[in-house]
Design a protein around this motif. Structure first.
Motif, mmCIF file in Angstrom:
data_model
loop_
_atom_site.group_PDB
_atom_site.id
_atom_site.type_symbol
_atom_site.label_atom_id
_atom_site.label_comp_id
_atom_site.label_asym_id
_atom_site.label_seq_id
_atom_site.Cartn_x
_atom_site.Cartn_y
_atom_site.Cartn_z
ATOM 1 N N HIS A 28 -1.709 -6.448 -5.849
ATOM 2 C CA HIS A 28 -2.611 -5.772 -4.906
ATOM 3 C C HIS A 28 -3.551 -4.791 -5.628
ATOM 4 N N HIS A 54 -2.740 2.293 -8.297
ATOM 5 C CA HIS A 54 -2.407 1.803 -6.961
ATOM 6 C C HIS A 54 -1.606 0.501 -7.062
ATOM 7 N N ASP A 57 0.828 -1.224 0.000
ATOM 8 C CA ASP A 57 0.000 0.000 0.000
ATOM 9 C C ASP A 57 0.854 1.264 0.000
#
Ligand SMILES: [Fe+2]
Ligand SMILES: [Fe+2]
Length: 187
Positions: free
Chosen positions: A91, A66, A53
């Motif tokens: 992710h 992202h 993240d």
């Protein structure tokens, strides 16, 4: 492969929100524990968890980038390990409707949401201490959809089919791992 220190420095140079860094540390320690269960590369899985993240503050309004952005920053450090780079990128795949492909990617997918649920369960304890949290109380909160609604239960449940770990064992492994770093994550 980049070192843990390089990964940690990179994370801290890109992420200022303390709670987000704590989330990354939680996913790191759980990924390490899961790698151990699967006799996989613990250091590699841990780095993927730590960095998954790391670009959030840059991509929160650009979700298609992202995790891709982070993977590129890691590439700029000279990293060439495909498994590591793709682990981070995986992710962001759900934004494109793509599912994880490997055991490592599924582990990240499932534990990402579970760490959030575990933190929420700890925060409603009188002590707010992770050391006082039991597997049973996490499992009791699991079906309560209004509790920590952001922690997607259906994602966590993939541990059973995709990883072959039943929910109770998955919670146990993750909770024990997070308890080891309770001080670092403020719990
Ligand atoms: Fe994310
Ligand atoms: Fe996450």
């Amino acid at each position: 492969m980049i070192t843990r220190l390089q990964a940690f420095d990179l994370l801290n140079s890109k992420m200022t929100n303390k709670n987000l860094v704590r989330h990354c540390l939680s996913v790191e320690v759980v990924m390490r524990a899961l790698a151990k269960c699967f006799k996989a590369d613990e250091d590699k899985w841990a780095i993927v968890g730590l960095l998954h993240d790391g670009d959030y503050e840059f991509t929160k309004d650009d979700s298609r980038n992202h995790a891709k952005m982070m993977a590129n920053w890691v590439r700029e450090l000279g990293e060439t390990d495909t498994e590591l780079l793709e682990g981070i990128e995986s992710h962001g795949w759900f934004h494109e409707g793509k599912l994880p492909k490997t055991q490592m990617q599924w582990s990240l997918f499932c534990c990402d949401e579970l760490t959030g649920l575990i933190v929420a369960c700890a925060l409603v304890l009188p002590s707010k201490h992770l050391s006082d949290l039991s597997v049973e109380s996490v499992l009791k909160k699991f079906p309560q959809k209004s509790f920590a609604a952001g922690a997607k239960r259906e994602d966590i449940m993939h541990c059973e089919k995709e990883l072959g770990i039943n929910l109770s064992d998955f919670v146990q492994t993750s909770l024990s791992a997070m308890q080891q770093i309770a001080l670092d994550i403020g719990l």
